[in-house]
Motif scaffolding. Sequence first.
Motif, PDB file in Angstrom:
ATOM      1  N   PRO A 137       0.802  -1.232   0.000  1.00  0.00           N
ATOM      2  CA  PRO A 137       0.000   0.000   0.000  1.00  0.00           C
ATOM      3  C   PRO A 137       0.836   1.285   0.000  1.00  0.00           C
ATOM      4  O   PRO A 137       0.322   2.354  -0.326  1.00  0.00           O
ATOM      5  N   PHE A 138       2.113   1.177   0.345  1.00  0.00           N
ATOM      6  CA  PHE A 138       2.987   2.349   0.436  1.00  0.00           C
ATOM      7  C   PHE A 138       4.042   2.355  -0.680  1.00  0.00           C
ATOM      8  O   PHE A 138       4.978   3.144  -0.638  1.00  0.00           O
ATOM      9  N   GLU A 139       3.873   1.458  -1.644  1.00  0.00           N
ATOM     10  CA  GLU A 139       4.775   1.327  -2.786  1.00  0.00           C
ATOM     11  C   GLU A 139       6.207   1.022  -2.371  1.00  0.00           C
ATOM     12  O   GLU A 139       7.163   1.425  -3.032  1.00  0.00           O
ATOM     13  N   GLY A 140       6.338   0.287  -1.271  1.00  0.00           N
ATOM     14  CA  GLY A 140       7.659  -0.122  -0.818  1.00  0.00           C
ATOM     15  C   GLY A 140       8.091  -1.382  -1.546  1.00  0.00           C
ATOM     16  O   GLY A 140       7.270  -2.235  -1.890  1.00  0.00           O
ATOM     17  N   ARG A 141       9.401  -1.484  -1.796  1.00  0.00           N
ATOM     18  CA  ARG A 141       9.936  -2.677  -2.452  1.00  0.00           C
ATOM     19  C   ARG A 141      11.341  -2.965  -1.936  1.00  0.00           C
ATOM     20  O   ARG A 141      12.105  -2.047  -1.636  1.00  0.00           O
ATOM     21  N   PHE A 142      11.641  -4.233  -1.812  1.00  0.00           N
ATOM     22  CA  PHE A 142      12.981  -4.623  -1.372  1.00  0.00           C
ATOM     23  C   PHE A 142      14.003  -4.288  -2.457  1.00  0.00           C
ATOM     24  O   PHE A 142      13.787  -4.559  -3.633  1.00  0.00           O
ATOM     25  N   VAL A 143      15.112  -3.687  -2.044  1.00  0.00           N
ATOM     26  CA  VAL A 143      16.247  -3.423  -2.921  1.00  0.00           C
ATOM     27  C   VAL A 143      17.376  -4.379  -2.549  1.00  0.00           C
ATOM     28  O   VAL A 143      18.056  -4.915  -3.410  1.00  0.00           O
ATOM     29  N   VAL A 144      17.570  -4.579  -1.255  1.00  0.00           N
ATOM     30  CA  VAL A 144      18.537  -5.543  -0.723  1.00  0.00           C
ATOM     31  C   VAL A 144      17.835  -6.298   0.395  1.00  0.00           C
ATOM     32  O   VAL A 144      17.170  -5.692   1.234  1.00  0.00           O
ATOM     33  N   HIS A 145      17.977  -7.607   0.404  1.00  0.00           N
ATOM     34  CA  HIS A 145      17.383  -8.411   1.468  1.00  0.00           C
ATOM     35  C   HIS A 145      18.323  -9.572   1.761  1.00  0.00           C
ATOM     36  O   HIS A 145      18.220 -10.642   1.166  1.00  0.00           O
ATOM     37  N   GLY A 146      19.265  -9.314   2.660  1.00  0.00           N
ATOM     38  CA  GLY A 146      20.281 -10.325   2.940  1.00  0.00           C
ATOM     39  C   GLY A 146      21.180 -10.455   1.725  1.00  0.00           C
ATOM     40  O   GLY A 146      21.670  -9.470   1.192  1.00  0.00           O
ATOM     41  N   GLY A 147      21.364 -11.637   1.264  1.00  0.00           N
ATOM     42  CA  GLY A 147      22.160 -11.864   0.062  1.00  0.00           C
ATOM     43  C   GLY A 147      23.621 -12.118   0.375  1.00  0.00           C
ATOM     44  O   GLY A 147      24.105 -11.850   1.474  1.00  0.00           O
ATOM     45  N   GLN A 148      24.301 -12.636  -0.609  1.00  0.00           N
ATOM     46  CA  GLN A 148      25.733 -12.921  -0.496  1.00  0.00           C
ATOM     47  C   GLN A 148      26.511 -11.620  -0.396  1.00  0.00           C
ATOM     48  O   GLN A 148      26.281 -10.700  -1.176  1.00  0.00           O
ATOM     49  N   LYS A 149      27.415 -11.549   0.575  1.00  0.00           N
ATOM     50  CA  LYS A 149      28.276 -10.381   0.729  1.00  0.00           C
ATOM     51  C   LYS A 149      29.651 -10.702   0.174  1.00  0.00           C
ATOM     52  O   LYS A 149      30.164 -11.800   0.381  1.00  0.00           O
ATOM     53  N   TYR A 150      30.228  -9.740  -0.502  1.00  0.00           N
ATOM     54  CA  TYR A 150      31.572  -9.868  -1.038  1.00  0.00           C
ATOM     55  C   TYR A 150      32.424  -8.820  -0.321  1.00  0.00           C
ATOM     56  O   TYR A 150      32.486  -7.671  -0.745  1.00  0.00           O
ATOM     57  N   ILE A 151      33.019  -9.206   0.779  1.00  0.00           N
ATOM     58  CA  ILE A 151      33.735  -8.292   1.661  1.00  0.00           C
ATOM     59  C   ILE A 151      35.004  -7.784   0.973  1.00  0.00           C
ATOM     60  O   ILE A 151      35.833  -8.567   0.513  1.00  0.00           O
ATOM     61  N   LEU A 152      35.135  -6.477   0.910  1.00  0.00           N
ATOM     62  CA  LEU A 152      36.320  -5.849   0.333  1.00  0.00           C
ATOM     63  C   LEU A 152      37.252  -5.304   1.408  1.00  0.00           C
ATOM     64  O   LEU A 152      38.460  -5.252   1.207  1.00  0.00           O
ATOM     65  N   GLU A 153      36.676  -4.888   2.530  1.00  0.00           N
ATOM     66  CA  GLU A 153      37.473  -4.353   3.632  1.00  0.00           C
ATOM     67  C   GLU A 153      36.785  -4.726   4.941  1.00  0.00           C
ATOM     68  O   GLU A 153      35.568  -4.701   5.027  1.00  0.00           O
ATOM     69  N   GLY A 154      37.556  -5.037   5.955  1.00  0.00           N
ATOM     70  CA  GLY A 154      37.006  -5.320   7.273  1.00  0.00           C
ATOM     71  C   GLY A 154      36.228  -6.619   7.307  1.00  0.00           C
ATOM     72  O   GLY A 154      36.393  -7.493   6.460  1.00  0.00           O
ATOM     73  N   THR A 155      35.363  -6.714   8.321  1.00  0.00           N
ATOM     74  CA  THR A 155      34.507  -7.898   8.469  1.00  0.00           C
ATOM     75  C   THR A 155      33.073  -7.438   8.660  1.00  0.00           C
ATOM     76  O   THR A 155      32.812  -6.350   9.183  1.00  0.00           O
ATOM     77  N   PHE A 156      32.146  -8.269   8.223  1.00  0.00           N
ATOM     78  CA  PHE A 156      30.730  -7.945   8.378  1.00  0.00           C
ATOM     79  C   PHE A 156      29.943  -9.241   8.307  1.00  0.00           C
ATOM     80  O   PHE A 156      29.819  -9.842   7.240  1.00  0.00           O
ATOM     81  N   ALA A 157      29.442  -9.676   9.453  1.00  0.00           N
ATOM     82  CA  ALA A 157      28.703 -10.935   9.507  1.00  0.00           C
ATOM     83  C   ALA A 157      27.201 -10.720   9.653  1.00  0.00           C
ATOM     84  O   ALA A 157      26.444 -11.675   9.710  1.00  0.00           O
ATOM     85  N   ASP A 158      26.767  -9.486   9.705  1.00  0.00           N
ATOM     86  CA  ASP A 158      25.365  -9.171   9.954  1.00  0.00           C
ATOM     87  C   ASP A 158      24.553  -9.187   8.659  1.00  0.00           C
ATOM     88  O   ASP A 158      25.079  -9.466   7.585  1.00  0.00           O
ATOM     89  N   ASP A 159      23.278  -8.879   8.768  1.00  0.00           N
ATOM     90  CA  ASP A 159      22.389  -8.825   7.612  1.00  0.00           C
ATOM     91  C   ASP A 159      21.997  -7.381   7.330  1.00  0.00           C
ATOM     92  O   ASP A 159      21.792  -6.591   8.261  1.00  0.00           O
ATOM     93  N   VAL A 160      21.876  -7.050   6.066  1.00  0.00           N
ATOM     94  CA  VAL A 160      21.442  -5.723   5.637  1.00  0.00           C
ATOM     95  C   VAL A 160      20.174  -5.879   4.813  1.00  0.00           C
ATOM     96  O   VAL A 160      20.092  -6.738   3.931  1.00  0.00           O
ATOM     97  N   ILE A 161      19.189  -5.043   5.127  1.00  0.00           N
ATOM     98  CA  ILE A 161      17.939  -5.005   4.386  1.00  0.00           C
ATOM     99  C   ILE A 161      17.720  -3.567   3.956  1.00  0.00           C
ATOM    100  O   ILE A 161      17.867  -2.640   4.764  1.00  0.00           O
ATOM    101  N   VAL A 162      17.376  -3.363   2.688  1.00  0.00           N
ATOM    102  CA  VAL A 162      17.086  -2.033   2.171  1.00  0.00           C
ATOM    103  C   VAL A 162      15.746  -2.108   1.454  1.00  0.00           C
ATOM    104  O   VAL A 162      15.565  -2.930   0.553  1.00  0.00           O
ATOM    105  N   ILE A 163      14.824  -1.244   1.874  1.00  0.00           N
ATOM    106  CA  ILE A 163      13.504  -1.160   1.256  1.00  0.00           C
ATOM    107  C   ILE A 163      13.343   0.258   0.727  1.00  0.00           C
ATOM    108  O   ILE A 163      13.562   1.222   1.473  1.00  0.00           O
ATOM    109  N   ALA A 164      12.981   0.392  -0.529  1.00  0.00           N
ATOM    110  CA  ALA A 164      12.807   1.706  -1.151  1.00  0.00           C
ATOM    111  C   ALA A 164      11.338   2.106  -1.136  1.00  0.00           C
ATOM    112  O   ALA A 164      10.453   1.277  -1.382  1.00  0.00           O
ATOM    113  N   PHE A 165      11.099   3.380  -0.845  1.00  0.00           N
ATOM    114  CA  PHE A 165       9.768   3.988  -0.888  1.00  0.00           C
ATOM    115  C   PHE A 165       9.850   5.232  -1.762  1.00  0.00           C
ATOM    116  O   PHE A 165      10.907   5.864  -1.851  1.00  0.00           O
TER     117      PHE A 165
END
Length: 108
Positions: free
Chosen positions: A31-59
């Motif tokens: 109803p708010f025209e939101g859509r997933f842009v990133v929802h977890g997914g394979q990470k390709y680490i270039l610097e540092g470490t990151f074991a968490d999950d990232v979610i991005v929803i666009a409105f």
Amino acid sequence: MICYAIGHLRNVEMGAEIVSYLEGIDSTLAPFEGRFVVHGGQKYILEGTFADDVIVIAFPDLARAQSWYASPAYQAILPLRTKNAEGAVFLIDGIGNDHRATDILSPV
């Protein structure tokens, strides 16, 4: 201007409540025209470490992003996530296609 809901989640306990949350979130976005842009997914680490999950929803704009988060439909499923994951969730404005890195140096 486009607005993004960003979730940086960690220690997600995948169980029945998270499954129910995932099964219900899409219908709260529509109803708010939101859509997933990133929802977890394979990470390709270039610097540092990151074991968490990232979610991005666009409105389409901040007002719809805020209305989605405050909506009764989303608030009804929100505890299913917050009881089973740690992290931060926030809204942030997007930028135009003509943005350059040095634009942040100028006063708004």
